[in-house]
Design a protein around this motif. Structure first.
Motif, PDB file in Angstrom:
ATOM      1  N   ILE A  81      44.203  13.197  24.437  1.00 13.88           N
ATOM      2  CA  ILE A  81      43.786  12.736  25.772  1.00 13.88           C
ATOM      3  C   ILE A  81      44.012  11.235  25.972  1.00 13.88           C
ATOM      4  O   ILE A  81      43.399  10.633  26.867  1.00 13.88           O
ATOM      5  N   GLU A  82      44.895  10.644  25.212  1.00 16.03           N
ATOM      6  CA  GLU A  82      45.084   9.196  25.331  1.00 16.03           C
ATOM      7  C   GLU A  82      45.715   8.786  26.657  1.00 16.03           C
ATOM      8  O   GLU A  82      45.667   7.609  27.028  1.00 16.03           O
ATOM      9  N   ASP A  83      46.288   9.749  27.402  1.00 17.00           N
ATOM     10  CA  ASP A  83      46.839   9.430  28.720  1.00 17.00           C
ATOM     11  C   ASP A  83      45.814   9.628  29.837  1.00 17.00           C
ATOM     12  O   ASP A  83      46.095   9.351  31.001  1.00 17.00           O
TER      13      ASP A  83
ATOM     14  N   PHE B  60      34.962  17.276  24.079  1.00 18.98           N
ATOM     15  CA  PHE B  60      35.651  15.987  24.091  1.00 18.98           C
ATOM     16  C   PHE B  60      34.615  14.891  23.840  1.00 18.98           C
ATOM     17  O   PHE B  60      33.678  14.732  24.629  1.00 18.98           O
ATOM     18  N   HIS B  61      34.801  14.108  22.782  1.00 16.45           N
ATOM     19  CA  HIS B  61      33.784  13.107  22.446  1.00 16.45           C
ATOM     20  C   HIS B  61      34.203  11.715  22.906  1.00 16.45           C
ATOM     21  O   HIS B  61      35.381  11.337  22.806  1.00 16.45           O
ATOM     22  N   PHE B  62      33.217  10.957  23.401  1.00 14.02           N
ATOM     23  CA  PHE B  62      33.449   9.591  23.876  1.00 14.02           C
ATOM     24  C   PHE B  62      32.402   8.652  23.282  1.00 14.02           C
ATOM     25  O   PHE B  62      31.212   8.950  23.290  1.00 14.02           O
ATOM     26  N   GLU B  63      32.861   7.530  22.802  1.00 13.82           N
ATOM     27  CA  GLU B  63      32.042   6.449  22.229  1.00 13.82           C
ATOM     28  C   GLU B  63      31.265   6.914  20.998  1.00 13.82           C
ATOM     29  O   GLU B  63      30.580   7.939  21.008  1.00 13.82           O
ATOM     30  N   GLY B  64      31.370   6.108  19.943  1.00 16.96           N
ATOM     31  CA  GLY B  64      30.569   6.358  18.759  1.00 16.96           C
ATOM     32  C   GLY B  64      31.054   7.530  17.921  1.00 16.96           C
ATOM     33  O   GLY B  64      32.185   7.995  18.036  1.00 16.96           O
ATOM     34  N   THR B  65      30.157   8.016  17.072  1.00 23.50           N
ATOM     35  CA  THR B  65      30.473   9.066  16.097  1.00 23.50           C
ATOM     36  C   THR B  65      29.415  10.150  16.165  1.00 23.50           C
ATOM     37  O   THR B  65      28.219   9.875  16.260  1.00 23.50           O
ATOM     38  N   LYS B  66      29.882  11.380  16.099  1.00 25.26           N
ATOM     39  CA  LYS B  66      28.991  12.545  16.153  1.00 25.26           C
ATOM     40  C   LYS B  66      29.288  13.479  14.986  1.00 25.26           C
ATOM     41  O   LYS B  66      30.429  13.833  14.739  1.00 25.26           O
TER      42      LYS B  66
ATOM     43  N   ILE C 161      38.930  15.912  20.257  1.00 27.27           N
ATOM     44  CA  ILE C 161      38.530  17.195  20.840  1.00 27.27           C
ATOM     45  C   ILE C 161      38.212  18.165  19.712  1.00 27.27           C
ATOM     46  O   ILE C 161      39.006  18.343  18.792  1.00 27.27           O
ATOM     47  N   LEU C 162      37.072  18.820  19.810  1.00 29.26           N
ATOM     48  CA  LEU C 162      36.715  19.906  18.902  1.00 29.26           C
ATOM     49  C   LEU C 162      36.826  21.224  19.651  1.00 29.26           C
ATOM     50  O   LEU C 162      36.205  21.393  20.709  1.00 29.26           O
ATOM     51  N   TYR C 163      37.620  22.153  19.121  1.00 30.84           N
ATOM     52  CA  TYR C 163      37.640  23.512  19.666  1.00 30.84           C
ATOM     53  C   TYR C 163      36.633  24.346  18.896  1.00 30.84           C
ATOM     54  O   TYR C 163      36.729  24.488  17.670  1.00 30.84           O
ATOM     55  N   MET C 164      35.651  24.908  19.621  1.00 26.72           N
ATOM     56  CA  MET C 164      34.660  25.804  19.031  1.00 26.72           C
ATOM     57  C   MET C 164      34.943  27.224  19.500  1.00 26.72           C
ATOM     58  O   MET C 164      34.851  27.519  20.709  1.00 26.72           O
TER      59      MET C 164
ATOM     60  N   LEU D 133      34.348  21.547  28.114  1.00 28.08           N
ATOM     61  CA  LEU D 133      35.009  22.467  29.032  1.00 28.08           C
ATOM     62  C   LEU D 133      35.008  23.831  28.359  1.00 28.08           C
ATOM     63  O   LEU D 133      35.168  23.922  27.140  1.00 28.08           O
ATOM     64  N   ARG D 134      34.850  24.886  29.133  1.00 29.86           N
ATOM     65  CA  ARG D 134      34.683  26.196  28.525  1.00 29.86           C
ATOM     66  C   ARG D 134      35.541  27.242  29.217  1.00 29.86           C
ATOM     67  O   ARG D 134      35.889  27.117  30.387  1.00 29.86           O
TER      68      ARG D 134
END
Length: 290
Positions: free
Chosen positions: A36-38, A153-159, A213-216, A235-236
């Motif tokens: 998603i860098e674009d 999709f993760h934003f900022e920091g670490t999870k 991005i993590l696909y679950m 998103l699902r």
């Protein structure tokens, strides 16, 4: 001793055909690092931006208190202005999380910051959900009521993320008529003397950074802990497996309403019975497992 967890595989990016062949069809999780860098969101979306664009909105908050019979299904524990919440996240650890917040409904301009990726699944475009958390806040181990395919999709920091497929449910002390495990299990540091069947569970783990991005896959159990303050968007896509789709319909139409009815009728005794049954049924299952 620690949980039996394998690192979730990672790729820099992936095309639709490979995603469907290697991950969706066999229902295996994957982390995609640079897809998603674009997106404008990749550079814009951080806590300060969310404070600027949504500061005046009152948002629902959840913490890690045990389920109470008086609580409705997914009923928030508190409410706060977004600006105050972000200030809290940045100033000190807090257990308050934003959970399943349809931000695009209230902030339509966020839609300009991303596009719906084509992974070969029909994404539900009306319900992009945002999740926020402070340092060391966490979710209970749970799976989603609709057993959807989820792109997180993760934003900022670490999870931190720990996941199990549905085959592991018999080891996880699942609460009956519910979507969670026992709430007093610390999946970050489990007590195997108290919860011995967890030793048999085989799962997956990863740490998500900004832009990943993590696909679950459908119905995967997941526990998420914010190592640092941050937020994510999910998103699902509807479950494709007929068994999972029928379970989703059951959960939405029957299980949820039955559980709410029993809370009203039996109160805390219903919650206590379910917690006891989680242990009894898990240990009974262990005698059937060779």
């Amino acid at each position: 001793m620690a949980l039996n967890l394998q690192d979730i595989p990672r790729v820099k990016t992936i095309n639709k055909a490979d995603f469907l062949k290697y991950y969706f069809n066999p229902q295996k999780p994957i982390v995609i690092e640079r897809f998603i860098e674009d997106w404008p969101a990749y550079t814009k979306w951080n806590l300060d931006y969310m404070k600027a664009i949504a500061g005046n909105i009152t948002i629902p908050l959840y913490d890690d208190r045990p389920v109470d019979y008086k609580d409705g299904f997914n009923e928030p524990h508190a409410k706060m202005k977004m600006s105050d919440y972000i200030d809290l996240l940045k100033s000190e650890p807090t257990k308050y999380r934003i959970f399943l917040w349809n931000a695009l409904k209230e902030i339509p301009e966020l839609q300009k910051d991303f596009t719906f990726p084509d992974f070969g699944l029909r994404l539900m475009k009306g319900i992009p959900m945002l999740f926020f958390g402070g340092r060391n806040s966490h979710t209970f181990m749970h799976y989603d009521i609709d057993l959807a395919n989820i792109f997180h999709f993760h934003f900022e920091g670490t999870k931190q993320v720990i996941m199990f497929d549905q085959k592991q449910s018999k080891y996880l002390y699942k609460i009956p008529h519910s979507l969670i495990t026992r709430e007093d299990i610390d999946f970050n540091n489990p007590d195997f003397k108290k919860w011995p069947m967890l030793k048999k569970a085989k799962g997956h783990k990863t740490e998500l950074k900004h832009g990943e991005i993590l696909y679950m896959p459908e119905g995967y159990w997941h526990y998420m802990r914010y190592i640092t303050p941050g937020f994510s968007m999910s998103l699902r896509a509807i479950a494709r497996n007929p068994k999972n789709f029928s379970r989703a319909i059951y959960n939405l139409l029957i299980m949820r309403n039955y559980d709410n009815m029993m809370r009203r009728l039996r109160g805390q005794k219903w919650i206590d019975w379910k917690n006891e049954q989680a242990i009894i049924r898990t240990h009974e299952n262990s005698t059937l497992i060779v």
